[in-house]
Write an enzyme that holds these catalytic residues in place. Structure first.
Site, mmCIF file in Angstrom:
data_model
loop_
_atom_site.group_PDB
_atom_site.id
_atom_site.type_symbol
_atom_site.label_atom_id
_atom_site.label_comp_id
_atom_site.label_asym_id
_atom_site.label_seq_id
_atom_site.Cartn_x
_atom_site.Cartn_y
_atom_site.Cartn_z
ATOM 1 N N SER A 1 -2.489 -8.868 -20.617
ATOM 2 C CA SER A 1 -1.242 -8.456 -21.270
ATOM 3 C C SER A 1 -0.239 -9.593 -21.371
ATOM 4 O O SER A 1 0.164 -10.167 -20.357
ATOM 5 C CB SER A 1 -0.632 -7.300 -20.466
ATOM 6 O OG SER A 1 0.732 -7.144 -20.777
ATOM 7 N N GLY A 2 0.192 -9.880 -22.595
ATOM 8 C CA GLY A 2 1.229 -10.900 -22.775
ATOM 9 C C GLY A 2 2.517 -10.504 -22.078
ATOM 10 O O GLY A 2 3.206 -11.355 -21.487
ATOM 11 N N LEU A 3 2.833 -9.221 -22.134
ATOM 12 C CA LEU A 3 4.045 -8.743 -21.456
ATOM 13 C C LEU A 3 3.933 -8.972 -19.952
ATOM 14 O O LEU A 3 4.854 -9.496 -19.311
ATOM 15 C CB LEU A 3 4.247 -7.250 -21.744
ATOM 16 C CG LEU A 3 5.372 -6.581 -20.953
ATOM 17 C CD1 LEU A 3 6.729 -7.125 -21.362
ATOM 18 C CD2 LEU A 3 5.337 -5.069 -21.127
ATOM 19 N N ASP B 1 8.891 -11.581 -23.024
ATOM 20 C CA ASP B 1 7.646 -11.632 -23.801
ATOM 21 C C ASP B 1 7.980 -11.951 -25.257
ATOM 22 O O ASP B 1 8.041 -11.065 -26.095
ATOM 23 C CB ASP B 1 6.966 -10.251 -23.671
ATOM 24 C CG ASP B 1 5.675 -10.140 -24.462
ATOM 25 O OD1 ASP B 1 5.062 -11.190 -24.772
ATOM 26 O OD2 ASP B 1 5.282 -9.001 -24.769
ATOM 27 N N ASP C 1 -4.763 -10.143 -25.206
ATOM 28 C CA ASP C 1 -3.603 -10.026 -26.088
ATOM 29 C C ASP C 1 -3.232 -11.452 -26.494
ATOM 30 O O ASP C 1 -2.755 -12.224 -25.661
ATOM 31 C CB ASP C 1 -2.492 -9.354 -25.286
ATOM 32 C CG ASP C 1 -1.159 -9.329 -26.013
ATOM 33 O OD1 ASP C 1 -1.118 -9.640 -27.220
ATOM 34 O OD2 ASP C 1 -0.157 -8.971 -25.362
ATOM 35 N N ASP D 1 -1.085 -12.250 -28.957
ATOM 36 C CA ASP D 1 0.181 -12.234 -29.702
ATOM 37 C C ASP D 1 -0.097 -12.449 -31.196
ATOM 38 O O ASP D 1 -0.945 -11.791 -31.764
ATOM 39 C CB ASP D 1 1.152 -13.268 -29.111
ATOM 40 C CG ASP D 1 1.530 -12.920 -27.673
ATOM 41 O OD1 ASP D 1 1.658 -11.723 -27.372
ATOM 42 O OD2 ASP D 1 1.664 -13.836 -26.860
ATOM 43 N N GLU E 1 -1.649 -9.835 -33.587
ATOM 44 C CA GLU E 1 -0.748 -8.866 -34.213
ATOM 45 C C GLU E 1 -0.073 -9.456 -35.444
ATOM 46 O O GLU E 1 0.135 -10.680 -35.522
ATOM 47 C CB GLU E 1 0.282 -8.374 -33.196
ATOM 48 C CG GLU E 1 1.231 -9.418 -32.671
ATOM 49 C CD GLU E 1 1.967 -8.957 -31.405
ATOM 50 O OE1 GLU E 1 1.313 -8.778 -30.359
ATOM 51 O OE2 GLU E 1 3.200 -8.805 -31.462
ATOM 52 N N LYS F 1 7.087 -14.005 -31.934
ATOM 53 C CA LYS F 1 7.267 -12.546 -31.922
ATOM 54 C C LYS F 1 8.110 -12.137 -30.706
ATOM 55 O O LYS F 1 8.314 -12.910 -29.775
ATOM 56 C CB LYS F 1 5.897 -11.863 -31.929
ATOM 57 C CG LYS F 1 5.103 -11.995 -30.620
ATOM 58 C CD LYS F 1 5.577 -10.993 -29.645
ATOM 59 C CE LYS F 1 5.157 -11.189 -28.217
ATOM 60 N NZ LYS F 1 4.013 -10.444 -27.846
ATOM 61 N N ASN G 1 8.462 -8.773 -27.922
ATOM 62 C CA ASN G 1 7.719 -7.598 -27.459
ATOM 63 C C ASN G 1 8.099 -6.371 -28.285
ATOM 64 O O ASN G 1 9.264 -6.159 -28.612
ATOM 65 C CB ASN G 1 8.004 -7.347 -25.965
ATOM 66 C CG ASN G 1 7.243 -6.141 -25.446
ATOM 67 O OD1 ASN G 1 7.728 -5.027 -25.466
ATOM 68 N ND2 ASN G 1 6.025 -6.371 -24.999
ATOM 69 N N SER G 2 7.111 -5.552 -28.572
ATOM 70 C CA SER G 2 7.266 -4.442 -29.509
ATOM 71 C C SER G 2 8.312 -3.417 -29.069
ATOM 72 O O SER G 2 8.829 -2.676 -29.900
ATOM 73 C CB SER G 2 5.923 -3.735 -29.697
ATOM 74 O OG SER G 2 4.953 -4.652 -30.137
ATOM 75 N N ARG H 1 -4.017 -6.070 -34.942
ATOM 76 C CA ARG H 1 -2.981 -5.146 -34.448
ATOM 77 C C ARG H 1 -1.908 -4.935 -35.513
ATOM 78 O O ARG H 1 -1.315 -5.902 -36.003
ATOM 79 C CB ARG H 1 -2.392 -5.725 -33.168
ATOM 80 C CG ARG H 1 -1.140 -5.052 -32.669
ATOM 81 C CD ARG H 1 -0.903 -5.457 -31.240
ATOM 82 N NE ARG H 1 0.463 -5.303 -30.827
ATOM 83 C CZ ARG H 1 0.909 -5.568 -29.606
ATOM 84 N NH1 ARG H 1 0.061 -6.018 -28.698
ATOM 85 N NH2 ARG H 1 2.172 -5.415 -29.292
ATOM 86 N N HIS I 1 -0.084 0.194 -33.151
ATOM 87 C CA HIS I 1 0.917 0.258 -32.088
ATOM 88 C C HIS I 1 2.057 1.156 -32.537
ATOM 89 O O HIS I 1 2.369 1.226 -33.737
ATOM 90 C CB HIS I 1 1.436 -1.141 -31.752
ATOM 91 C CG HIS I 1 1.962 -1.243 -30.358
ATOM 92 N ND1 HIS I 1 1.799 -0.263 -29.410
ATOM 93 C CD2 HIS I 1 2.669 -2.229 -29.727
ATOM 94 C CE1 HIS I 1 2.356 -0.630 -28.273
ATOM 95 N NE2 HIS I 1 2.898 -1.829 -28.438
HETATM 96 C C1 SPV Z 1 1.262 -6.371 -24.008
HETATM 97 O O1 SPV Z 1 0.824 -5.759 -23.027
HETATM 98 O O2 SPV Z 1 1.706 -7.512 -23.944
HETATM 99 C C2 SPV Z 1 1.253 -5.734 -25.321
HETATM 100 C C3 SPV Z 1 1.364 -4.304 -25.387
HETATM 101 O O3 SPV Z 1 1.233 -6.413 -26.307
HETATM 102 S S1 SPV Z 1 3.037 -3.925 -25.551
HETATM 103 O O4 SPV Z 1 3.783 -4.510 -24.486
HETATM 104 O O5 SPV Z 1 3.039 -2.468 -25.501
HETATM 105 O O6 SPV Z 1 3.510 -4.376 -26.831
HETATM 106 MG MG MG Z 2 1.723 -8.360 -25.965
#
Ligand code: SPV
Ligand code: MG
Length: 309
Positions: A52-54, A64, A91, A93, A120, A126, A128-129, A164, A195
């Site tokens: 996970s990038g986050l 993130d 992930d 990104d 994505e 980017k 974080n979503s 994504r 997502h």
């Molecule tokens: C991550 O886990 O880094 C993701 C998922 O990309 S989210 O944080 O839900 O965007």
């Molecule tokens: Mg991510």
């Protein structure tokens, strides 16, 4: 000399992930940001690990938003892939730049034993979503170029390329989400990840209702968490990613433990609730190291006494 079957793998992570996709039922992944977390996910019984990038950004005390480089993220993803026997989905990104960066990324991630890369359709850098504000999307044709680049750069056909779709995150609506998914499938994505945010699974279920059956869909029920993986699977999702629950559980548990120690002046009250050192040793692979020592190390002082496996 007999071949060493204890450490050799008959399948790459990518091949094992494709097997999971080919089986009936939903594939469940947990997010992690280091090999210890990846092992906890594997021990719990998850089918795979999401790099996970986050989580990785948070573990470095960073937001993130593409601050970490590809090499930094790959170092973590590769270490996790090496620590577990379940597939690692990375992930990646936005792919760290344009289609050329994606090609470089795919070559490096594939060599590191990664089973799938997820890119994505947002603009680099980017955010974080779930962070309100700027969520700009890449033009469809440009992103299709990245998918084609990813496919062409992989050495074996096994590494999966997950495209994504961030249209729902960006507030662009269902029609655009479906159109983008369709374009990405046509460009050769092995799966799409839709997502979404908000606490209701309705948009994701609507996407699944309209989606073509031949390209698997990945979902990330972070905010719409009341729906079960089985229900998502019944609605047509193939993979469900619990992207950041390990990190969030750790933050709560560590905070409570530290507060209790400072409050009481000792750790007695929490000893029953925190993992014993034997669990730490086990997760480190100390028993395996001991076996290797007995087998291969001739002379010297043993690194450890008898340890429980
Ligand atoms: C991550 O886990 O880094 C993701 C998922 O990309 S989210 O944080 O839900 O965007
Ligand atoms: Mg991510």
């Amino acid at each position: 000399m007999t071949p060493d079957t204890t450490t050799s793998r008959t399948h790459t992570g990518a091949a094992r992930l494709r097997e999971l996709f080919a089986r009936p039922g939903v594939v469940r992944l947990a997010g992690a940001h280091n090999p210890l977390g990846a092992r906890l996910a594997e021990r719990a019984g998850f089918d795979g690990v999401w790099s996970s990038g986050l989580e990785i950004s948070a573990s470095q005390g960073l937001p993130d938003c593409d601050l970490l480089t590809m090499s930094e993220l790959l170092a973590v993803a590769g270490a996790m892939a090496a620590a577990v026997d379940v597939p690692l989905v990375a992930d990646c990104d936005t792919g760290y730049g344009n289609a050329l960066n994606v090609m470089h990324m795919v070559r490096r991630y594939e060599r590191a034993g990664i089973a799938a890369v997820s890119i994505e359709d947002k603009v680099f850098p980017k955010v974080n979503s779930f962070v309100p504000g700027r969520q700009d999307l890449t033009p469809v044709d440009e992103f299709c170029g990245k998918i084609e680049a990813a496919r062409s750069a992989r050495h074996s056909g096994d590494l999966m390329v997950i495209a994504r779709i961030e249209a729902l995150i960006a507030g662009r609506g269902m029609d655009e989400a479906l159109a983008r998914g369709e374009a990405y499938a046509e460009a050769g994505a092995d799966a799409v990840l839709i997502h979404a945010k908000g606490d209701a699974p309705r948009p994701v279920l609507e996407f699944l209702r309209h989606w073509r059956p031949d390209v698997p869909v990945v979902v990330v029920p972070t905010t719409y968490h009341t729906i079960t993986a089985a229900e998502l699977g019944a609605a047509g999702a193939k993979m469900v990613i619990y992207a950041n629950h390990g990190l969030r559980a750790a933050i709560s548990a560590v905070t409570q433990a530290f507060d209790a120690i400072l409050r009481d002046g000792r750790s007695t009250a929490i000893e029953e609730r925190i993992a014993p050192l034997s669990t730490v040793f086990s997760l480190q692979g100390l028993a395996e190291l001991k076996q290797d020592e007995e087998r291969f190390v001739r002379g010297g002082v043993p690194v450890a006494g008898q340890v429980a496996s």
